[in-house]
Design a protein around this motif. Structure first.
Motif, short mmCIF file in Angstrom:
data_model
loop_
_atom_site.label_atom_id
_atom_site.label_comp_id
_atom_site.label_asym_id
_atom_site.label_seq_id
_atom_site.Cartn_x
_atom_site.Cartn_y
_atom_site.Cartn_z
N ARG B 232 13.10 -18.89 17.81
CA ARG B 232 13.94 -18.36 16.88
C ARG B 232 14.76 -17.69 16.55
O ARG B 232 14.94 -16.50 17.25
N SER B 321 16.76 -16.90 10.54
CA SER B 321 16.39 -18.51 9.96
C SER B 321 15.47 -18.75 10.17
O SER B 321 13.90 -18.14 11.27
N SER B 323 14.31 -21.43 10.74
CA SER B 323 14.05 -23.29 11.60
C SER B 323 15.24 -23.51 12.63
O SER B 323 15.80 -22.67 12.71
N GLU B 325 17.24 -25.61 13.36
CA GLU B 325 18.89 -25.69 12.73
C GLU B 325 19.59 -24.46 11.94
O GLU B 325 21.10 -24.76 13.29
N GLU B 326 18.64 -23.56 11.49
CA GLU B 326 19.25 -22.29 11.36
C GLU B 326 19.57 -21.03 12.74
O GLU B 326 21.06 -21.04 12.50
N SER B 327 18.66 -21.39 13.16
CA SER B 327 18.98 -20.92 15.17
C SER B 327 19.93 -21.41 15.58
O SER B 327 20.73 -20.69 15.61
N LEU B 328 19.99 -22.62 15.37
CA LEU B 328 21.24 -23.32 16.24
C LEU B 328 22.60 -22.95 15.59
O LEU B 328 23.89 -22.74 16.45
N ALA B 329 22.66 -22.62 14.43
CA ALA B 329 23.79 -22.47 13.68
C ALA B 329 24.22 -21.17 13.68
O ALA B 329 25.76 -20.71 14.36
N LYS B 332 25.71 -21.06 16.84
CA LYS B 332 26.95 -21.42 17.17
C LYS B 332 28.00 -21.08 18.03
O LYS B 332 28.70 -21.38 18.92
#
Lengths: 407, 483
Positions: B232, B321, B323, B325-329, B332
């Motif tokens: 994360r 983050s 989750s 998904e938040e890590s990916l954001a 990004k």
């Protein structure tokens, strides 16, 4: 030699006279590999001291003659450590002098130097997860056989500028240049450590468990298998059975969690968990090959193979009266046995059969001069090795014959 | 502008017979000699430099590579090895009298051994291809250069490629166990294997990062690692580069080794945000992306400790983050940095020096001053844990003056890196790009020593010529006369 310039002068003089030079630190590893016949001796031991320590940059530099213990103490003060956990083999190797006769009374063995550890590329148990000594040599200064000071690498952690002579010099045993200063990457030492001891597994089952542990997501940093007689020599280990050892090093809560998960997953009856202090003493013993305990006249080998082949190596050499234990998840066999050509050939055959390599760590001088102390290079690399040697040491004066006869 | 020697006239004169000789060694489709089909091989990731080669060969086996090298050796023909051609330093730039050996057809995964945690693959397998082959079983190959979707493992070995996760997992050299290589003389040799320590000279270490100067690599055995339970990221933004630098120091001093520790300066934050809409704070001067690994509870504990450290440095914002998904954001924007800068500026040079991390504020200040004086914008991305700095210099390739200025600006940055105790290249290699800067870092006799090692492998200097080492007097004499 108390200065780099003095080393330059000594090598220039030897090159002019075409006289071989025995290159060493404190000579603690003189008993390994082939003996060097040299009229002159050059020691870096007096070239000592830490030259740069930047804990926040994970970098330490020191002159080659600095006692390794001094480097380790400076790091410990800042809560850091040497990543490759290099062994202290002075007790193991000190038993055989250059002449091959064990001393009658134990003498005070000198401490190994940083330069010696790097020149021998010696790594301990943590190598299985975190890399070898050579992986953390970020920079070197060395004096070549041309009596020139050269630098390679630097004092930063990522550097691909030019050919990596750091790695060429590391593990070259003083045959290509005299390492004068070393810069190492270091890391914070762990807050805690624990060892899962699985008793009573045979080598195949033991290495199978080590493989499962190393293939787990829990960050295992030590993985060894000791036969019963070897386990007996390590205080803190249950006696009477073989010991399969799995180490975790991390923050306290993580160590507790991870070792617990491994214990559950491997589910071996009778397994116990050692605390931080016991873990430190057990792995220090494994690191320094204490479980080996060879007879005074015995030879000692290190054999590096694919980890799953470790048990086959032990089985193959047993017929020749050679025994030992396994580190690096099975990939490093520490072996000892009678110092004869026959036993040596049995060790060679066992290593070759599994696609691995060997290093003769200790034997009488006559044997060390007569056998292949490390494997022969294939013809193309043997030619290139000669060319590289000539490029670094055209007069062939630096530790001639240390690795191969005639080189 | 970096100049290359003229082609050897005798080789150019023998072009047809050389091509015929190569055709005798390889299948029909394995030799390219038509000008139109040679064109795609004229450049690599350093696209400002172009040169169509004499021919391209596309071998499918190590034996074919050996046959080609033996032939070229006998005929005195220069050779340029090439993987995916993603080098940012011109490492695969051809010469007019050279044969390019493209290894992209050697793309087979030969062996995966989970018990011994290693994989053997051909040189033309992509970096991500190794991870993809083992990911289903929970394993991965650690070095992850930005070009990992395209770049090939043979090129990674030759450049000793890194990535964003080197602080914990190391660079290519630290993840390599064995190589199959072919010498310039055409001999096939295996170095290392599935075991950890080789006895004798460390050929594996010397070959790694040798930029195709010593041999052609055809097979690679790498370590594969079991993936952590999870990972994360968090994001922390600060009021100045100095403050962010201080925070990096405190993180390292705490004993936590994050798996990634990325630093972006204000121009990089703005470029990435405009491109990726990752929610980066636009009022920040500097931003850190910090990633940790472990079980969910372990991640929580580490991120809590890291947040406490960041909070001591008066952050403008702090986002942990919750989750994947938040890590990916959070990642990004950073992962899209090259595209983001490309959107602002038609062209950019991606530099690659390393500095002692303590020098970061000073170096960024000096780069800012240079940016003003050259009149060219720059965005800085920095692997903060290991000191590897990537300034992206923006210019307009249609304007020759702008390109020359960008090159001079880049050279000044790299000289600055060396001046503060760092080096010219952390992970992209010297190639053609930094060849003439080598005397900034090395004394003449040190370069001479490296040249002698090269000569030990390749006495005729046929392998990947006119790269890494500044041209010798003899080579300089072959430079084209100035117009």
């Amino acid at each position: 030699m108390t200065s780099e310039q003095a080393i330059v002068d000594a090598i220039a003089d030897a090159a002019r006279a075409k006289e071989p030079v025995l290159v060493q630190g404190n000579g603690t590893k003189a008993g390994m590999l082939r003996p060097v016949q040299a009229a002159r001796t050059l020691s870096t031991a007096a070239l000592s001291g830490i030259t740069l320590y930047a804990p926040k940059e994970l970098i330490i530099s020191a002159w080659a003659g600095t006692p390794l213990t001094e480097v380790e103490a400076a790091l410990a003060e800042a809560g850091q450590h040497l990543i490759a956990e290099p062994p202290d083999l002075s007790a193991l190797l000190g038993g055989t002098s250059q002449s091959g006769t064990p001393p009658q009374t134990p003498v005070q063995t000198p401490v190994q130097t940083l330069g010696g550890v790097v020149a021998a590329n010696l790594s301990g148990p943590r190598r299985v997860a975190w890399g070898a000594m050579r992986d953390h040599v970020m920079g070197v200064r060395a004096v070549t056989g041309r009596a020139e000071i050269i630098r390679s690498g630097g004092r930063v952690l990522k550097n691909v500028t030019g050919l990596d002579l750091c790695k060429l010099l590391t593990g070259s045993h003083g045959t290509l240049g005299v390492i004068t200063e070393v810069t190492l990457k270091v890391l914070p030492g762990p807050e805690a450590a624990a060892t899962l001891v699985l008793p009573g597994l045979d080598p195949v089952a033991g290495v199978g468990a080590l493989s499962a542990a190393l293939g787990s997501p829990f960050g295992v940093s030590g993985a060894a298998w000791l036969p019963p007689e070897a386990a007996q020599r390590v205080a803190a280990l249950p006696s009477g059975a073989s010991a399969t050892l799995i180490r975790i090093e991390d923050f306290t809560e993580s160590v507790t969690y991870r070792i617990g998960r491994l214990k559950d997953q491997l589910a071996i009856s009778g397994s116990v968990v050692l605390d931080t202090d016991a873990t430190r003493s057990v792995w220090r013993a494994v690191r320094d090959a204490v479980p080996l305990d060879p007879a005074p006249d015995d030879a000692v080998w290190r054999v590096s193979v694919r980890p799953s082949a470790g048990p086959a190596v032990l089985a193959a050499v047993q017929k020749a009266g050679v025994s030992g234990f396994l580190d690096w998840g099975g990939g490093l066999a520490w072996l000892s046995g009678p110092a004869t050509t026959e036993t040596h050939l049995a060790v060679e055959a066992a290593a070759l059969a599994t696609g691995g390599t060997w290093t003769l760590m200790r034997a009488p001088e006559t044997m060390r001069g007569a056998v292949r102390v490390i494997p022969q290079e294939p013809p193309a690399m043997a030619r290139i090795a000669r060319e590289v040697k000539a490029a670094m040491d055209p007069a062939g004066i630096l530790n001639p014959g240390r690795l191969y006869a005639g080189l | 502008m970096i100049r290359q020697p003229d082609p050897k006239p005798d080789v150019m004169a023998r072009r047809d017979s050389i091509v015929a000789g190569l055709r005798a060694l390889l299948p029909e489709s394995g030799v390219i000699a038509e000008p139109i089909r040679l064109k795609p091989y004229e450049t690599d990731g350093l696209s400002a430099y172009r040169q169509v080669p004499l021919a391209v060969v596309l071998p499918e086996t190590t034996e074919q590579v050996a046959a080609v090298l033996a032939f070229c050796h006998q005929n005195g023909v220069r050779v340029v090895p090439r993987g995916a051609g993603t080098s940012l330093s011109g490492g695969a730039l051809p010469m007019a009298d050279a044969v390019v050996i493209g290894l992209m057809r050697m793309n087979q995964i030969l062996d995966i051994d989970y018990a011994d945690r290693c994989a053997t693959v051909q040189a033309g397998v992509t970096n991500i291809g190794i991870t993809n082959a083992v990911a289903g079983d929970g394993f991965f190959y650690a070095p992850d250069p930005s070009s990992q979707l395209a770049c090939m493992i043979g090129g990674n070995v030759n450049m000793n490629s890194g990535g964003a996760h080197c602080l914990k997992y190391g660079v290519t050299a630290n993840n390599l166990l064995g190589l199959k290589l072919v010498t310039m003389q055409g001999e096939i040799v295996t170095v290392g294997g599935a075991h950890l320590d080789a006895a004798g000279y460390d050929w594996l270490g010397l070959l790694t990062g040798s930029e195709g100067q010593l041999a052609v690599i055809t097979e690679v055995t790498v370590r594969i690692l079991r993936a952590p339970e999870g990972a994360r990221a968090m994001l922390a933004a600060f009021k100045s580069n100095e403050i962010a630098g201080g925070c990096v120091d405190s993180i390292i001093a705490s004993g936590i080794i994050p798996v990634a520790l990325e630093f972006m300066d204000r121009p990089a934050i703005h470029a990435c945000e405009a491109f990726a809409h990752a929610g980066y704070p636009l009022d920040a001067e500097a931003m850190l992306i910090i990633e940790v690994e472990g079980s969910t509870e372990e991640q929580d504990r580490l991120l809590e400790k890291l947040s406490a450290i960041c909070n001591q440095f008066d952050p403008i914002s702090l986002k942990v983050s919750q989750s994947a998904e938040e890590s990916l954001a959070i990642w990004k924007g950073r992962k899209g940095a090259f595209g983001a800068v490309g959107r602002i500026s038609p062209d950019y040079l991606c530099m690659d020096g390393t500095i002692p991390t303590s020098q970061l504020p000073h170096v960024l200040r000096r780069i800012g001053e240079m940016s003003d004086s050259y009149g060219l914008k720059v965005a800085n991305i920095f692997h903060a844990g290991d000191g590897n700095l990537h300034p992206l210099i923006m210019f307009d390739a249609n304007d020759q003056t702008s390109f020359h200025k960008a090159e001079a600006f880049g050279a000044d940055i790299l000289k600055l890196c060396v001046e503060v105790g760092g080096c010219l290249t952390g992970e992209h290699g010297v190639g053609v790009e930094k060849r003439d800067l080598m005397p900034v870092q090395f004394h003449a006799h040190e370069l001479e020593q490296q040249r002698r090692i090269k000569s030990a492998f390749d006495p005729g200097w046929l392998l990947n010529p006119s790269k890494v080492f500044p041209l010798t007097d003899a080579q300089t004499a072959e430079l084209p006369r100035a117009a």
